[in-house]
Design an enzyme around this catalytic site. Structure first.
Site, PDB file in Angstrom:
ATOM      1  N   ARG A 100       1.462  17.010  28.142  1.00 59.44           N
ATOM      2  CA  ARG A 100       0.691  16.204  27.185  1.00 59.44           C
ATOM      3  C   ARG A 100      -0.786  16.136  27.571  1.00 59.44           C
ATOM      4  O   ARG A 100      -1.675  16.141  26.711  1.00 59.44           O
ATOM      5  CB  ARG A 100       1.285  14.798  27.110  1.00 59.44           C
ATOM      6  CG  ARG A 100       2.609  14.782  26.411  1.00 59.44           C
ATOM      7  CD  ARG A 100       3.536  13.633  26.839  1.00 59.44           C
ATOM      8  NE  ARG A 100       4.891  14.029  26.511  1.00 59.44           N
ATOM      9  CZ  ARG A 100       5.441  13.867  25.305  1.00 59.44           C
ATOM     10  NH1 ARG A 100       4.767  13.276  24.348  1.00 59.44           N
ATOM     11  NH2 ARG A 100       6.657  14.298  25.076  1.00 59.44           N
TER      12      ARG A 100
ATOM     13  N   ASP B  94       9.741  16.643  21.632  1.00 57.66           N
ATOM     14  CA  ASP B  94      10.014  16.353  23.036  1.00 57.66           C
ATOM     15  C   ASP B  94      11.284  17.086  23.473  1.00 57.66           C
ATOM     16  O   ASP B  94      12.363  16.866  22.890  1.00 57.66           O
ATOM     17  CB  ASP B  94      10.187  14.842  23.204  1.00 57.66           C
ATOM     18  CG  ASP B  94      10.092  14.388  24.651  1.00 57.66           C
ATOM     19  OD1 ASP B  94      10.011  15.240  25.547  1.00 57.66           O
ATOM     20  OD2 ASP B  94      10.115  13.165  24.890  1.00 57.66           O
ATOM     21  N   ASP B  95      11.166  17.945  24.465  1.00 55.64           N
ATOM     22  CA  ASP B  95      12.309  18.690  25.010  1.00 55.64           C
ATOM     23  C   ASP B  95      12.985  19.563  23.958  1.00 55.64           C
ATOM     24  O   ASP B  95      14.192  19.795  24.007  1.00 55.64           O
ATOM     25  CB  ASP B  95      13.353  17.745  25.615  1.00 55.64           C
ATOM     26  CG  ASP B  95      12.910  17.127  26.940  1.00 55.64           C
ATOM     27  OD1 ASP B  95      11.740  17.307  27.309  1.00 55.64           O
ATOM     28  OD2 ASP B  95      13.729  16.469  27.588  1.00 55.64           O
TER      29      ASP B  95
ATOM     30  N   CYS C 249       7.121  16.503  30.886  1.00 51.90           N
ATOM     31  CA  CYS C 249       6.395  15.771  29.842  1.00 51.90           C
ATOM     32  C   CYS C 249       4.918  15.465  30.099  1.00 51.90           C
ATOM     33  O   CYS C 249       4.048  15.929  29.373  1.00 51.90           O
ATOM     34  CB  CYS C 249       7.115  14.458  29.561  1.00 51.90           C
ATOM     35  SG  CYS C 249       8.825  14.644  29.035  1.00 51.90           S
TER      36      CYS C 249
ATOM     37  N   ASP D 135       6.649  19.884  23.832  1.00 49.96           N
ATOM     38  CA  ASP D 135       6.021  19.694  25.143  1.00 49.96           C
ATOM     39  C   ASP D 135       6.608  20.585  26.235  1.00 49.96           C
ATOM     40  O   ASP D 135       5.932  20.942  27.190  1.00 49.96           O
ATOM     41  CB  ASP D 135       6.082  18.223  25.572  1.00 49.96           C
ATOM     42  CG  ASP D 135       7.501  17.714  25.807  1.00 49.96           C
ATOM     43  OD1 ASP D 135       8.468  18.353  25.353  1.00 49.96           O
ATOM     44  OD2 ASP D 135       7.652  16.651  26.447  1.00 49.96           O
ATOM     45  N   ASN D 136       7.892  20.903  26.136  1.00 51.21           N
ATOM     46  CA  ASN D 136       8.533  21.777  27.128  1.00 51.21           C
ATOM     47  C   ASN D 136       9.890  22.188  26.596  1.00 51.21           C
ATOM     48  O   ASN D 136      10.315  21.733  25.524  1.00 51.21           O
ATOM     49  CB  ASN D 136       8.673  21.102  28.503  1.00 51.21           C
ATOM     50  CG  ASN D 136       9.297  19.730  28.469  1.00 51.21           C
ATOM     51  OD1 ASN D 136       8.639  18.718  28.700  1.00 51.21           O
ATOM     52  ND2 ASN D 136      10.582  19.679  28.162  1.00 51.21           N
TER      53      ASN D 136
ATOM     54  N   SER E  44       8.282   7.499  28.508  1.00 51.59           N
ATOM     55  CA  SER E  44       9.517   8.085  27.986  1.00 51.59           C
ATOM     56  C   SER E  44      10.524   7.003  27.633  1.00 51.59           C
ATOM     57  O   SER E  44      10.679   6.015  28.357  1.00 51.59           O
ATOM     58  CB  SER E  44      10.111   9.037  29.028  1.00 51.59           C
ATOM     59  OG  SER E  44      11.162   9.788  28.460  1.00 51.59           O
TER      60      SER E  44
ATOM     61  N   LYS F 150       5.369   8.699  21.652  1.00 55.31           N
ATOM     62  CA  LYS F 150       5.457   8.738  23.107  1.00 55.31           C
ATOM     63  C   LYS F 150       4.124   9.182  23.713  1.00 55.31           C
ATOM     64  O   LYS F 150       3.753  10.345  23.625  1.00 55.31           O
ATOM     65  CB  LYS F 150       6.577   9.706  23.514  1.00 55.31           C
ATOM     66  CG  LYS F 150       6.698   9.932  25.014  1.00 55.31           C
ATOM     67  CD  LYS F 150       7.833  10.895  25.309  1.00 55.31           C
ATOM     68  CE  LYS F 150       7.868  11.276  26.785  1.00 55.31           C
ATOM     69  NZ  LYS F 150       9.004  12.155  27.106  1.00 55.31           N
TER      70      LYS F 150
ATOM     71  N   HIS G 191       2.967   8.606  27.282  1.00 55.24           N
ATOM     72  CA  HIS G 191       3.361   9.145  28.586  1.00 55.24           C
ATOM     73  C   HIS G 191       2.200   9.706  29.401  1.00 55.24           C
ATOM     74  O   HIS G 191       2.353  10.648  30.176  1.00 55.24           O
ATOM     75  CB  HIS G 191       4.460  10.207  28.432  1.00 55.24           C
ATOM     76  CG  HIS G 191       5.412  10.205  29.586  1.00 55.24           C
ATOM     77  ND1 HIS G 191       6.490  11.049  29.689  1.00 55.24           N
ATOM     78  CD2 HIS G 191       5.435   9.462  30.726  1.00 55.24           C
ATOM     79  CE1 HIS G 191       7.145  10.831  30.812  1.00 55.24           C
ATOM     80  NE2 HIS G 191       6.512   9.861  31.455  1.00 55.24           N
TER      81      HIS G 191
ATOM     82  N   LYS H  69      13.971  23.443  30.684  1.00 57.89           N
ATOM     83  CA  LYS H  69      13.082  22.412  31.226  1.00 57.89           C
ATOM     84  C   LYS H  69      13.089  22.423  32.754  1.00 57.89           C
ATOM     85  O   LYS H  69      14.123  22.603  33.394  1.00 57.89           O
ATOM     86  CB  LYS H  69      13.535  21.044  30.714  1.00 57.89           C
ATOM     87  CG  LYS H  69      12.657  19.881  31.167  1.00 57.89           C
ATOM     88  CD  LYS H  69      13.095  18.578  30.510  1.00 57.89           C
ATOM     89  CE  LYS H  69      12.213  17.414  30.970  1.00 57.89           C
ATOM     90  NZ  LYS H  69      12.561  16.148  30.302  1.00 57.89           N
TER      91      LYS H  69
ATOM     92  N   HIS I  65      14.313  14.312  23.032  1.00 65.53           N
ATOM     93  CA  HIS I  65      14.592  13.995  24.429  1.00 65.53           C
ATOM     94  C   HIS I  65      15.903  13.213  24.532  1.00 65.53           C
ATOM     95  O   HIS I  65      16.194  12.337  23.717  1.00 65.53           O
ATOM     96  CB  HIS I  65      13.438  13.150  24.978  1.00 65.53           C
ATOM     97  CG  HIS I  65      13.401  12.983  26.461  1.00 65.53           C
ATOM     98  ND1 HIS I  65      14.376  12.301  27.170  1.00 65.53           N
ATOM     99  CD2 HIS I  65      12.492  13.395  27.388  1.00 65.53           C
ATOM    100  CE1 HIS I  65      14.058  12.308  28.454  1.00 65.53           C
ATOM    101  NE2 HIS I  65      12.926  12.961  28.616  1.00 65.53           N
TER     102      HIS I  65
END
Length: 500
Positions: A74, A30-31, A70, A282-283, A151, A124, A126, A303, A230
């Site tokens: 996903r 995540d991130d 996010c 994810d990003n 999140s 997660k 989301h 991001k 994240h």
């Protein structure tokens, strides 16, 4: 052994291992930025298990997610379709969102279920909770789920200050928000969740799932979308204070420890050589968080933006005996994971418009990608504007550029939110092989070859946009406080009474 001999042996081993259906472990950070892992060049990240995956597997240099935030990213990963088709836009889903990933969308888990696979998700989600949990993983093809359904920062104080291991809370809290729940299947197991114990719970759940499936000789699919890295980062006792990178590095190290536990379990149960482990994110990094926001390496911004730093991700495919260790510069995407898994499992593809392509040739033979194009939508896609950018081969054209709050604080003035929307006609064109940092747009004047390229790009863009049918926006359906998960739904006063 010469290359022909190796390819012959590799193909033989590949066919042999498919005598029993392969297992799949899908790890989703995540991130996490392109430059955050040691195997991608970071000097102080402590990730021995991810480094092991990279050394023994195939590392991608040109791998993309589909959105710089996010929820839409996903949705694309699990369906093989751009988020604009499934309606997971604009932005992200919230605890009380009325919408979620539509139930008529087909996830990887739902592709594998008819083939007899055991399926589990941890971490997660989301992609919505909804009324009576209608959008939870257990309604989308997963037999089991353990995790936070959105999140982990979506709680009181936005969980930005009172976080372990430093749990002092300063300032005013958002008293109208429920505390973060830990759900097992569709039941809240703990509220608020104990973040110091969370990763161990995930690790135990995942290793038990693998062990049980292997004992039954049942093929399995494990999806682990981590909360790490994240912001705000957290880490339990085994990882807090253990790295040189502070809270970000500790969170990444904790995630890496779980990956190590999963790899050990695959080995102990004897299924390593029949399991594809795929890792990506994810990003890009949330640069506004400074040293706690991650690193995009040589890439521009992060991001929230459609620059490379927002959507080009680290990615590693690991499958001993089937995937030859190395590096590939072929273009690929999270969109391609569903059709690849379907192909490897011998499963049927959903009867819908897919945007992903089968990556098997890249994985097994380090061959050519079937993907020639990648398109870049902003966080708030709109049919009026269409694509913000498009990559064709090694060239990327920006039709619109815009900064983002998530990418603030950097010296690059194109990254923060103050870099307002700009249209570019002709588009800005970059050669990403020579200039992955997107610093130097190519001059079009007096360059007939680039003019011809521009015409090709415009044609591809026109054809793609003609094929895009925007789904109903799930996020625009708004929120309802009554939908926020509460372990004691009849209690009063809410949300402060939602504790168990």
């Amino acid at each position: 052994m010469d290359n022909i001999g190796f390819l012959f042996l590799n193909t033989f081993l590949f066919c042999t291992c498919l005598a029993s259906p392969p297992n799949f472990v899908l790890l989703f950070a995540d991130d996490l930025g392109f430059g955050d892992l040691g195997c991608y060049g970071h000097p102080s990240s402590l990730t021995p298990n991810l480094d092991r995956l990279a050394a023994g597997g195939l590392r991608f240099t040109d791998f993309y997610c589909t959105s710089p935030v996010c929820s839409p990213s996903r949705a694309s990963l699990l369906t093989g379709r751009y988020q604009t088709r499934s309606g997971i836009y604009p932005g992200v889903l919230y605890p009380g969102s009325r919408g979620g990933l539509p139930l008529n969308e087909t996830t990887i888990a739902e592709v594998l279920k008819p083939m007899g696979y055991a399926t589990a998700a941890i971490g997660k989600w989301h992609l919505g909770v909804g009324a009576n949990g209608m959008f939870l993983p257990t309604r989308q093809g997963f037999d089991q789920y353990l995790g936070i359904p959105y999140s982990h920062d979506m709680g009181p104080c936005w969980n930005l200050t009172c976080f372990p291991p430093d749990v002092k809370c300063f300032g005013l809290c958002d008293v109208g928000t429920v505390t973060v729940p830990l759900m097992h299947n569709e039941v809240i197991k703990q509220q608020p969740v104990s973040f110091l114990d969370l990763e161990r719970a995930y690790s135990d759940f995942a290793t038990n799932f693998i062990t049980t499936s292997a004992k039954k000789k049942q093929p399995f699919f494990l999806y682990y979308p981590s909360h790490h890295t994240h912001y705000p980062q957290y880490a339990g006792q085994g990882a807090a204070g253990r790295t040189l990178r502070g809270p970000f590095g500790d969170a990444l190290f904790e995630f890496d420890n779980t990956i190590g536990n999963l790899l050990t379990t695959l080995e102990k149960t004897g299924v390593t050589n029949n399991t594809l482990v795929f890792f990506t994110s994810d990003n890009g990094p949330e640069l506004m968080r400074l040293s706690r926001g991650g690193n995009a390496g040589p890439l521009k911004c992060g991001k929230g933006t459609t620059y490379e730093g927002g959507m080009r991700e680290p990615a590693i495919a690991f499958w001993p005996g089937t995937i030859r260790p190395g590096v590939t510069h072929e273009m690929a995407s999270t969109l391609d994971i569903l059709p690849t898994i379907a192909s490897l499992a011998g499963a049927k593809l959903p009867q819908v418009m897919l945007d992903g392509v089968d990556m098997t040739e890249i994985l097994v033979n380090q061959g050519k990608s079937k993907r020639e194009t990648m398109v870049f939508y902003p966080t708030d896609p709109d049919e009026k504007y269409g694509l913000f950018a498009l990559r064709l081969g090694k060239y990327k054209a920006h039709f619109y550029t815009r900064g983002a709050t998530h990418s603030g604080t950097t010296p690059d003035q194109d990254c923060p939110v103050f870099a307002v929307l700009k249209a570019h006609d002709p588009p800005l064109i970059f050669d990403l092989e020579a200039d992955p940092s997107e610093h130097y747009p190519l001059p079009l004047t007096g360059k007939p070859d680039l003019q011809a390229l521009l015409e090709r790009i415009k044609k591809v863009k026109e054809q793609f946009e003609a094929s895009m049918v925007f789904g109903e926006s799930q996020i625009s359906k708004g929120t309802d406080p009554d939908l926020e998960p509460c372990c004691n739904p009849q209690c009063s006063p809410k949300p402060s009474c939602c504790k168990c």
